[in-house]
Design a protein around this motif. Structure first.
Motif, mmCIF file in Angstrom:
data_model
loop_
_atom_site.group_PDB
_atom_site.id
_atom_site.type_symbol
_atom_site.label_atom_id
_atom_site.label_comp_id
_atom_site.label_asym_id
_atom_site.label_seq_id
_atom_site.Cartn_x
_atom_site.Cartn_y
_atom_site.Cartn_z
ATOM 1 N N PHE A 179 0.807 -1.221 0.000
ATOM 2 C CA PHE A 179 0.000 0.000 0.000
ATOM 3 C C PHE A 179 0.842 1.274 0.000
ATOM 4 C CE2 PHE A 179 -2.587 -3.352 2.023
ATOM 5 C CZ PHE A 179 -3.593 -3.407 1.074
ATOM 6 N N LYS A 180 2.099 1.177 -0.420
ATOM 7 C CA LYS A 180 2.979 2.343 -0.407
ATOM 8 C C LYS A 180 2.515 3.436 -1.351
ATOM 9 C CE LYS A 180 6.182 0.137 -3.661
ATOM 10 N NZ LYS A 180 7.551 -0.438 -3.809
ATOM 11 N N ASP A 181 1.733 3.080 -2.363
ATOM 12 C CA ASP A 181 1.224 4.086 -3.298
ATOM 13 C C ASP A 181 -0.116 4.674 -2.863
ATOM 14 O OD1 ASP A 181 3.432 3.769 -4.999
ATOM 15 O OD2 ASP A 181 2.473 2.097 -6.059
ATOM 16 N N TYR A 182 -0.538 4.322 -1.659
ATOM 17 C CA TYR A 182 -1.791 4.830 -1.106
ATOM 18 C C TYR A 182 -1.500 5.484 0.243
ATOM 19 C CZ TYR A 182 -3.709 1.701 -4.650
ATOM 20 O OH TYR A 182 -3.985 1.062 -5.828
ATOM 21 N N PRO A 183 -0.925 6.685 0.246
ATOM 22 C CA PRO A 183 -0.495 7.311 1.506
ATOM 23 C C PRO A 183 -1.634 7.562 2.482
ATOM 24 C CG PRO A 183 -0.444 8.887 -0.316
ATOM 25 C CD PRO A 183 -0.661 7.532 -0.926
ATOM 26 N N GLU A 184 -2.886 7.579 1.986
ATOM 27 C CA GLU A 184 -4.032 7.784 2.887
ATOM 28 C C GLU A 184 -4.399 6.513 3.636
ATOM 29 O OE1 GLU A 184 -5.653 5.999 -0.809
ATOM 30 O OE2 GLU A 184 -4.122 7.509 -0.355
ATOM 31 N N PHE A 185 -3.787 5.370 3.267
ATOM 32 C CA PHE A 185 -4.068 4.091 3.923
ATOM 33 C C PHE A 185 -2.948 3.802 4.921
ATOM 34 C CE2 PHE A 185 -4.082 -0.534 4.366
ATOM 35 C CZ PHE A 185 -5.432 -0.801 4.512
ATOM 36 N N SER A 186 -3.291 3.759 6.202
ATOM 37 C CA SER A 186 -2.290 3.633 7.262
ATOM 38 C C SER A 186 -2.019 2.176 7.619
ATOM 39 C CB SER A 186 -2.769 4.371 8.519
ATOM 40 O OG SER A 186 -2.957 5.737 8.260
ATOM 41 N N VAL A 187 -0.743 1.865 7.767
ATOM 42 C CA VAL A 187 -0.321 0.556 8.271
ATOM 43 C C VAL A 187 0.298 0.778 9.643
ATOM 44 C CG1 VAL A 187 1.154 -1.454 7.935
ATOM 45 C CG2 VAL A 187 0.074 -0.344 5.952
ATOM 46 N N ILE A 188 -0.370 0.250 10.658
ATOM 47 C CA ILE A 188 0.019 0.493 12.053
ATOM 48 C C ILE A 188 0.262 -0.847 12.725
ATOM 49 C CG2 ILE A 188 -0.750 1.461 14.258
ATOM 50 C CD1 ILE A 188 -2.412 3.459 12.671
ATOM 51 N N THR A 189 1.407 -0.987 13.358
ATOM 52 C CA THR A 189 1.716 -2.241 14.025
ATOM 53 C C THR A 189 1.069 -2.313 15.407
ATOM 54 O OG1 THR A 189 3.491 -3.732 14.761
ATOM 55 C CG2 THR A 189 3.884 -1.372 15.026
ATOM 56 N N GLU A 197 11.044 -0.037 13.354
ATOM 57 C CA GLU A 197 11.210 -0.598 12.013
ATOM 58 C C GLU A 197 9.989 -0.337 11.143
ATOM 59 O OE1 GLU A 197 14.244 -2.029 14.488
ATOM 60 O OE2 GLU A 197 12.078 -2.151 14.815
ATOM 61 N N THR A 198 8.809 -0.410 11.738
ATOM 62 C CA THR A 198 7.586 -0.146 10.977
ATOM 63 C C THR A 198 7.602 1.257 10.399
ATOM 64 O OG1 THR A 198 6.290 -1.679 12.337
ATOM 65 C CG2 THR A 198 5.063 -0.007 11.121
ATOM 66 N N VAL A 199 7.948 2.228 11.216
ATOM 67 C CA VAL A 199 7.959 3.624 10.758
ATOM 68 C C VAL A 199 9.117 3.867 9.792
ATOM 69 C CG1 VAL A 199 8.199 6.030 11.499
ATOM 70 C CG2 VAL A 199 6.769 4.444 12.817
ATOM 71 N N LEU A 200 10.293 3.336 10.102
ATOM 72 C CA LEU A 200 11.444 3.528 9.221
ATOM 73 C C LEU A 200 11.192 2.933 7.843
ATOM 74 C CD1 LEU A 200 14.335 2.714 11.730
ATOM 75 C CD2 LEU A 200 13.887 4.942 10.690
ATOM 76 N N TYR A 201 10.423 1.860 7.794
ATOM 77 C CA TYR A 201 10.168 1.183 6.525
ATOM 78 C C TYR A 201 9.023 1.822 5.738
ATOM 79 C CZ TYR A 201 10.183 -2.784 3.297
ATOM 80 O OH TYR A 201 10.287 -3.577 2.180
ATOM 81 N N GLY A 202 8.320 2.743 6.386
ATOM 82 C CA GLY A 202 7.247 3.439 5.679
ATOM 83 C C GLY A 202 5.877 3.299 6.303
ATOM 84 N N GLY A 203 5.787 2.610 7.458
ATOM 85 C CA GLY A 203 4.527 2.502 8.168
ATOM 86 C C GLY A 203 4.206 3.761 8.939
#
Length: 310
Positions: A179-189, A197-203
């Protein structure tokens, strides 16, 4: 609706006097403790909040009190998943009426469910939900590990993001990639040790149970990850490891995580540590160990906690 989900969103514990009665003073103090700690949102009636173990009357009282106190300062997310489709919609509607910002949806627990059935469920549910929704992947509690294809369909149907509590780092990274091309969709651990690591990787952040105890620590770790401050990350991670070892693992009971967080918050004088049946709160040696750990950690991470008396 546009709702930015990021940062530290604690899965708020539910302060209780007993199975039928909220610790209302403790709840007020807890919400103040979290907001003063700089958290970016609140998630109520999740696993850490013992949501499925609470009766509907107390769930509704909790939703109303939290929404009234927060008063839109930060987003309030409400876990609404039930074994019944109708009850899921009912609690979601009540949450909307009280001013909640989003519903959190997990697979209905008890019956096993296939990917196709889950997609059909979300297709029907999303049409009827009165709130924006966030998906919740909790395979240890729901019998289902949400696949990428299911999450993609949920995003197409309007999901704002996903909280991943699988504990599977590779899966979390695959979500971020997907979902990296959908910045409005959040991935939260939902695994707090994975926060940097989640945030550094783009989460986008973490639903971190330990933030009930030490909100400023988790906010500081999130900020360090956003800023790619590796030295600060390494220093703060040591505190997370100590929380894991000295608070979360005082015994090997499967219910230890919720009980230990409630016990630690009660040690701070914020609220009661009663836990929902069939679980029982820590007493004796376990409570003594958590008392020592909390006091040691408070000193080590220099967190100022508002003194509260029950």
């Amino acid at each position: 609706m546009t709702l930015s989900l990021k940062g530290i969103i604690p899965p708020v514990i539910t302060p209780l006097i007993n199975n039928r009665e909220l610790d209302t003073k403790g709840l007020t103090q807890l919400i103040r403790h979290l907001i003063d700690g700089g958290v970016h949102g609140l998630f109520v009636l999740g696993t850490t909040g013992e949501g499925p173990g609470l009766g509907y009357k107390i769930r509704k009282e909790l939703i109303k009190r939290v929404c009234d106190q927060v008063d839109h300062q930060i987003p309030v997310l409400v876990g609404v998943t039930d074994t019944s489709f109708e009850n899921t919609l009912s609690i979601a509607e009540y949450a909307r009426e009280q001013g909640a910002d989003a519903a959190v949806i997990a697979p209905p627990y008890y019956f096993p469910i296939s990917d196709g059935e889950m997609m059909g469920y979300i297709e029907h549910l999303s049409d009827a939900l009165p709130l924006p929704f966030v998906m919740y992947n909790m395979p240890s509690h729901t019998k289902m590990h949400l696949s990428l294809s299911v999450i993609e369909r949920c995003r197409e149907l309007g999901a704002l993001g996903i909280k991943d509590s699988s504990g599977d780092a590779a899966y979390c990274y695959s979500l971020i990639d997907k979902f990296k091309d959908y910045p409005e969709f959040s991935v939260i651990t939902g695994t707090e040790l994975y926060l940097p690591e989640t945030v550094l990787y783009g989460g986008h952040g973490a639903v971190a149970g330990g933030a009930n105890i030490f909100p400023r620590l988790f906010v500081a770790l999130y900020d360090a990850a956003v800023n790619h401050d590796l030295d600060t990350i390494n220093t703060l991670r040591e505190h997370l490891i100590k929380i894991e070892n000295t608070i979360y693992n005082v015994d090997q009971n499967p219910s230890r995580y919720i009980k230990s967080i409630k016990c630690a918050v009660s040690v701070l004088g914020i609220c009661n540590d009663y836990v929902v049946h069939p679980h029982r709160k820590f007493t004796g040696l376990q409570r003594q160990q958590i008392e020592i750990a909390v006091k040691t950690l408070l000193d080590e991470i220099k967190i100022t906690v508002r003194p509260c008396n029950l």
